[in-house]
Design a protein around this motif. Structure first.
Motif, PDB file in Angstrom:
ATOM      1  N   GLU A 157      42.654  43.317  56.358  1.00 14.20           N
ATOM      2  CA  GLU A 157      41.703  43.075  55.258  1.00 14.20           C
ATOM      3  C   GLU A 157      41.935  44.084  54.138  1.00 14.20           C
ATOM      4  O   GLU A 157      41.858  43.742  52.959  1.00 14.20           O
ATOM      5  CB  GLU A 157      40.265  43.171  55.780  1.00 14.20           C
ATOM      6  N   GLU A 158      42.222  45.320  54.502  1.00 17.33           N
ATOM      7  CA  GLU A 158      42.481  46.359  53.503  1.00 17.33           C
ATOM      8  C   GLU A 158      43.684  45.989  52.623  1.00 17.33           C
ATOM      9  O   GLU A 158      43.634  46.156  51.402  1.00 17.33           O
ATOM     10  CB  GLU A 158      42.720  47.706  54.194  1.00 17.33           C
ATOM     11  N   ASP A 159      44.754  45.467  53.227  1.00 16.41           N
ATOM     12  CA  ASP A 159      45.929  45.063  52.439  1.00 16.41           C
ATOM     13  C   ASP A 159      45.569  43.942  51.467  1.00 16.41           C
ATOM     14  O   ASP A 159      45.987  43.955  50.312  1.00 16.41           O
ATOM     15  CB  ASP A 159      47.068  44.610  53.355  1.00 16.41           C
ATOM     16  N   PHE A 160      44.786  42.965  51.934  1.00 18.11           N
ATOM     17  CA  PHE A 160      44.358  41.879  51.057  1.00 18.11           C
ATOM     18  C   PHE A 160      43.516  42.419  49.903  1.00 18.11           C
ATOM     19  O   PHE A 160      43.746  42.073  48.741  1.00 18.11           O
ATOM     20  CB  PHE A 160      43.559  40.832  51.850  1.00 18.11           C
ATOM     21  N   GLN A 161      42.558  43.295  50.206  1.00 21.07           N
ATOM     22  CA  GLN A 161      41.702  43.852  49.160  1.00 21.07           C
ATOM     23  C   GLN A 161      42.505  44.680  48.157  1.00 21.07           C
ATOM     24  O   GLN A 161      42.235  44.631  46.954  1.00 21.07           O
ATOM     25  CB  GLN A 161      40.566  44.688  49.779  1.00 21.07           C
ATOM     26  N   ASN A 162      43.482  45.422  48.646  1.00 17.08           N
ATOM     27  CA  ASN A 162      44.342  46.191  47.738  1.00 17.08           C
ATOM     28  C   ASN A 162      45.083  45.273  46.778  1.00 17.08           C
ATOM     29  O   ASN A 162      45.214  45.574  45.587  1.00 17.08           O
ATOM     30  CB  ASN A 162      45.334  47.051  48.527  1.00 17.08           C
ATOM     31  N   TRP A 163      45.572  44.148  47.294  1.00 19.32           N
ATOM     32  CA  TRP A 163      46.245  43.173  46.414  1.00 19.32           C
ATOM     33  C   TRP A 163      45.255  42.580  45.426  1.00 19.32           C
ATOM     34  O   TRP A 163      45.541  42.464  44.232  1.00 19.32           O
ATOM     35  CB  TRP A 163      46.904  42.078  47.252  1.00 19.32           C
ATOM     36  N   MET A 164      44.065  42.201  45.904  1.00 20.88           N
ATOM     37  CA  MET A 164      43.042  41.620  45.023  1.00 20.88           C
ATOM     38  C   MET A 164      42.680  42.575  43.890  1.00 20.88           C
ATOM     39  O   MET A 164      42.482  42.152  42.759  1.00 20.88           O
ATOM     40  CB  MET A 164      41.773  41.281  45.821  1.00 20.88           C
ATOM     41  N   ASN A 165      42.584  43.859  44.192  1.00 17.83           N
ATOM     42  CA  ASN A 165      42.163  44.847  43.204  1.00 17.83           C
ATOM     43  C   ASN A 165      43.319  45.423  42.401  1.00 17.83           C
ATOM     44  O   ASN A 165      43.102  46.195  41.481  1.00 17.83           O
ATOM     45  CB  ASN A 165      41.401  45.984  43.895  1.00 17.83           C
ATOM     46  N   GLY A 166      44.542  45.042  42.758  1.00 13.31           N
ATOM     47  CA  GLY A 166      45.712  45.570  42.072  1.00 13.31           C
ATOM     48  C   GLY A 166      46.523  44.496  41.390  1.00 13.31           C
ATOM     49  O   GLY A 166      46.131  43.947  40.365  1.00 13.31           O
ATOM     50  N   SER A 167      47.645  44.122  41.997  1.00 17.01           N
ATOM     51  CA  SER A 167      48.586  43.222  41.338  1.00 17.01           C
ATOM     52  C   SER A 167      48.063  41.804  41.150  1.00 17.01           C
ATOM     53  O   SER A 167      48.500  41.104  40.250  1.00 17.01           O
ATOM     54  CB  SER A 167      49.934  43.205  42.066  1.00 17.01           C
ATOM     55  N   MET A 168      47.104  41.355  41.960  1.00 17.32           N
ATOM     56  CA  MET A 168      46.548  40.016  41.740  1.00 17.32           C
ATOM     57  C   MET A 168      45.828  39.956  40.403  1.00 17.32           C
ATOM     58  O   MET A 168      45.931  38.974  39.690  1.00 17.32           O
ATOM     59  CB  MET A 168      45.587  39.621  42.866  1.00 17.32           C
ATOM     60  N   LYS A 169      45.137  41.016  40.038  1.00 10.69           N
ATOM     61  CA  LYS A 169      44.461  41.034  38.740  1.00 10.69           C
ATOM     62  C   LYS A 169      45.467  40.921  37.604  1.00 10.69           C
ATOM     63  O   LYS A 169      45.204  40.267  36.605  1.00 10.69           O
ATOM     64  CB  LYS A 169      43.622  42.298  38.588  1.00 10.69           C
ATOM     65  N   GLY A 170      46.638  41.536  37.766  1.00 16.20           N
ATOM     66  CA  GLY A 170      47.680  41.415  36.752  1.00 16.20           C
ATOM     67  C   GLY A 170      48.223  40.008  36.658  1.00 16.20           C
ATOM     68  O   GLY A 170      48.466  39.488  35.575  1.00 16.20           O
ATOM     69  N   ALA A 171      48.391  39.348  37.812  1.00 17.81           N
ATOM     70  CA  ALA A 171      48.916  37.979  37.826  1.00 17.81           C
ATOM     71  C   ALA A 171      47.917  36.990  37.264  1.00 17.81           C
ATOM     72  O   ALA A 171      48.285  35.963  36.708  1.00 17.81           O
ATOM     73  CB  ALA A 171      49.306  37.592  39.256  1.00 17.81           C
ATOM     74  N   HIS A 172      46.609  37.274  37.423  1.00 15.47           N
ATOM     75  CA  HIS A 172      45.548  36.394  36.933  1.00 15.47           C
ATOM     76  C   HIS A 172      44.775  37.083  35.812  1.00 15.47           C
ATOM     77  O   HIS A 172      43.587  36.874  35.659  1.00 15.47           O
ATOM     78  CB  HIS A 172      44.575  36.043  38.067  1.00 15.47           C
ATOM     79  N   GLY A 173      45.468  37.918  35.036  1.00 16.89           N
ATOM     80  CA  GLY A 173      44.819  38.756  34.029  1.00 16.89           C
ATOM     81  C   GLY A 173      44.108  37.977  32.941  1.00 16.89           C
ATOM     82  O   GLY A 173      44.285  36.787  32.773  1.00 16.89           O
ATOM     83  N   ALA A 174      43.315  38.707  32.225  1.00 18.36           N
ATOM     84  CA  ALA A 174      42.535  38.118  31.132  1.00 18.36           C
ATOM     85  C   ALA A 174      43.445  37.649  30.021  1.00 18.36           C
ATOM     86  O   ALA A 174      44.517  38.196  29.801  1.00 18.36           O
ATOM     87  CB  ALA A 174      41.548  39.158  30.603  1.00 18.36           C
ATOM     88  N   GLY A 175      43.008  36.637  29.327  1.00 18.65           N
ATOM     89  CA  GLY A 175      43.770  36.108  28.200  1.00 18.65           C
ATOM     90  C   GLY A 175      43.812  37.091  27.066  1.00 18.65           C
ATOM     91  O   GLY A 175      43.113  38.087  27.032  1.00 18.65           O
ATOM     92  N   GLY A 176      44.637  36.799  26.102  1.00 20.58           N
ATOM     93  CA  GLY A 176      44.747  37.644  24.932  1.00 20.58           C
ATOM     94  C   GLY A 176      45.859  38.659  25.047  1.00 20.58           C
ATOM     95  O   GLY A 176      46.294  39.200  24.049  1.00 20.58           O
ATOM     96  N   GLU A 177      46.316  38.983  26.224  1.00 19.34           N
ATOM     97  CA  GLU A 177      47.416  39.924  26.375  1.00 19.34           C
ATOM     98  C   GLU A 177      48.677  39.277  25.835  1.00 19.34           C
ATOM     99  O   GLU A 177      48.956  38.118  26.091  1.00 19.34           O
ATOM    100  CB  GLU A 177      47.615  40.299  27.849  1.00 19.34           C
ATOM    101  N   GLY A 178      49.396  40.018  25.044  1.00 17.09           N
ATOM    102  CA  GLY A 178      50.624  39.484  24.457  1.00 17.09           C
ATOM    103  C   GLY A 178      50.331  38.478  23.348  1.00 17.09           C
ATOM    104  O   GLY A 178      51.206  37.758  22.918  1.00 17.09           O
ATOM    105  N   GLY A 179      49.062  38.442  22.886  1.00 17.73           N
ATOM    106  CA  GLY A 179      48.719  37.587  21.761  1.00 17.73           C
ATOM    107  C   GLY A 179      48.441  36.140  22.131  1.00 17.73           C
ATOM    108  O   GLY A 179      48.131  35.341  21.273  1.00 17.73           O
ATOM    109  N   GLY A 180      48.535  35.756  23.423  1.00 19.77           N
ATOM    110  CA  GLY A 180      48.332  34.368  23.810  1.00 19.77           C
ATOM    111  C   GLY A 180      46.981  34.153  24.466  1.00 19.77           C
ATOM    112  O   GLY A 180      46.374  35.075  25.001  1.00 19.77           O
ATOM    113  N   GLU A 181      46.511  32.936  24.404  1.00 18.97           N
ATOM    114  CA  GLU A 181      45.272  32.581  25.079  1.00 18.97           C
ATOM    115  C   GLU A 181      45.564  32.193  26.513  1.00 18.97           C
ATOM    116  O   GLU A 181      46.589  31.592  26.801  1.00 18.97           O
ATOM    117  CB  GLU A 181      44.632  31.379  24.372  1.00 18.97           C
TER     118      GLU A 181
END
Length: 108
Positions: A60-84
């Motif tokens: 569970e710790e490995d999953f949570q680490n992914w959720m709080n780390g690189s998963m947020k980058g893969a599903h990041g908020a729009g607007g980064e790089g100028g795109g929606e």
């Protein structure tokens, strides 16, 4: 033992191809995550509009680490790089969690 996370995505028929294309084009960061053991995208064949996103983790710790780390980058908020950010292909999701208590594989 390992844990399994299944994200149940409700996907309208007209968005199925979009969802599959997005998964095919994903960055792949999950494969390099510590504790990651496997991934499958399961397409419904009949009777439902729900896709299953199956991932298996060492803990569970490995999953949570992914959720709080690189998963947020893969599903990041729009607007980064100028795109929606594109509209989600799924209209809803539910996360199921399981602990693996037994397993088997093909006999050699």
């Amino acid at each position: 033992m390992s844990i399994v996370k299944i994200n149940v995505l409700t996907v309208p028929a007209e968005q199925r191809e979009v969802l599959e294309q997005r998964f095919a084009a994903r960055a792949g960061a999950v494969e390099n995550s510590d504790g990651f053991e496997g991934f499958e995208l399961l397409r419904p064949l009949e009777g439902t509009d729900q896709y299953l996103v199956y991932t298996r983790w060492r803990s569970e710790e490995d999953f949570q680490n992914w959720m709080n780390g690189s998963m947020k980058g893969a599903h990041g908020a729009g607007g980064e790089g100028g795109g929606e950010r594109p509209k989600p292909a799924a209209t809803g999701s539910t996360l199921w969690s399981f602990e693996v208590v037994q397993q088997a594989g093909p006999k050699a």
